[in-house]
Design an enzyme around this catalytic site. Sequence first.
Site, PDB file in Angstrom:
ATOM      1  N   ARG A 277     -18.404  39.380  38.748  1.00  0.00           N
ATOM      2  CA  ARG A 277     -18.431  40.572  37.895  1.00  0.00           C
ATOM      3  C   ARG A 277     -17.053  40.789  37.292  1.00  0.00           C
ATOM      4  NH1 ARG A 277     -16.019  45.033  40.436  1.00  0.00           N
ATOM      5  NH2 ARG A 277     -15.766  44.892  42.707  1.00  0.00           N
TER       6      ARG A 277
ATOM      7  N   ASN B 110      -8.582  35.980  41.492  1.00  0.00           N
ATOM      8  CA  ASN B 110      -8.950  37.206  40.797  1.00  0.00           C
ATOM      9  C   ASN B 110      -9.474  38.300  41.726  1.00  0.00           C
ATOM     10  OD1 ASN B 110      -9.979  38.861  38.417  1.00  0.00           O
ATOM     11  ND2 ASN B 110     -11.901  38.366  39.455  1.00  0.00           N
TER      12      ASN B 110
ATOM     13  N   SER C 121      -1.289  42.583  37.709  1.00  0.00           N
ATOM     14  CA  SER C 121      -1.649  43.821  37.023  1.00  0.00           C
ATOM     15  C   SER C 121      -0.412  44.417  36.371  1.00  0.00           C
ATOM     16  CB  SER C 121      -2.232  44.841  38.008  1.00  0.00           C
ATOM     17  OG  SER C 121      -2.428  46.103  37.382  1.00  0.00           O
TER      18      SER C 121
ATOM     19  N   TYR D  10      -2.153  49.381  45.849  1.00  0.00           N
ATOM     20  CA  TYR D  10      -2.515  48.451  44.780  1.00  0.00           C
ATOM     21  C   TYR D  10      -1.286  48.027  43.985  1.00  0.00           C
ATOM     22  CZ  TYR D  10      -4.859  46.637  40.601  1.00  0.00           C
ATOM     23  OH  TYR D  10      -5.273  45.837  39.562  1.00  0.00           O
TER      24      TYR D  10
ATOM     25  N   THR E  15       1.846  48.079  44.828  1.00  0.00           N
ATOM     26  CA  THR E  15       2.732  47.269  45.667  1.00  0.00           C
ATOM     27  C   THR E  15       2.196  45.847  45.808  1.00  0.00           C
ATOM     28  OG1 THR E  15       3.415  49.227  46.908  1.00  0.00           O
ATOM     29  CG2 THR E  15       3.791  47.099  47.950  1.00  0.00           C
TER      30      THR E  15
ATOM     31  N   LYS F   6       0.265  44.176  43.782  1.00  0.00           N
ATOM     32  CA  LYS F   6       0.337  43.420  42.537  1.00  0.00           C
ATOM     33  C   LYS F   6       1.778  43.022  42.203  1.00  0.00           C
ATOM     34  CE  LYS F   6      -4.030  43.133  41.663  1.00  0.00           C
ATOM     35  NZ  LYS F   6      -4.712  41.828  41.708  1.00  0.00           N
TER      36      LYS F   6
END
Length: 257
Positions: A21, A96, A148, A165, A167, A169
Amino acid sequence: MNFHELFDLKDKVALITGGGRGLGEQIAEIYAERGCQLALCSRKKANCDEVADTLSNKYGVKAIGYELNVTSETSVLSVVEKVIHDFGKIDILVNNSGATWGAPVEEMPLGAWKKVIDVNVTGTFLLSQAVGKHMIARKQGKIINIASAAGLTVREPEVTNTIGYTTSKAAVIHFTKDLAMKWARHHIYVNAIAPGMFRTKMSAGILKKDEEAVLKTIPLRKIGDEHMLKGAAIYLASSASDFVTGTVLSVDGGSTL
């Protein structure tokens, strides 16, 4: 080498985590369109099976779905072995799979922090290590980590409040650069894409809360759609990027300027 040869993926094999997805599915489609065979992996195998069947029928490529827990070394090693058995090789790895958790720093549960770090950072490490051994033996390969824009900048808590999140990335970005240096001698290219705000299941909560506030942080004043990541993904997987490694390609509407 002409334009079509530069971006051709015919007879290549790509393993894409989170391929059932969102951004993973979008990347899988552009790869299939360029002739790439696909191993699509996620915790929800049914989603990967559905995408694999759709792309196989549409583009005539071999595509298989696999159940994968990226935080489990046993699961990662098993799936990588299966993919190599089924396809004979892995040319491209797209890390991913991702997780996030929204909460003020002072209220974020430790379990939530660990989950995000385990999926986003440890998962990237485990897949890169397992597939990398195969690539080292073949003396070639391309690894694309989905980082990101959130790993390159910070925002007020009213816009985003996901410190685990962001941190994780940022860690993926440094991991990309370090691994690119370590494995350049093996002819393995390691790059990252740093998407900005795209309309996905993961971003739905933030956009629902205050899309206008998000748009104010994006110079182009728009949210990424289902086609806007495909160019970067095909570039870093193909011969077009054969002199590029250790880079982070921001696809974010200018939000990290």
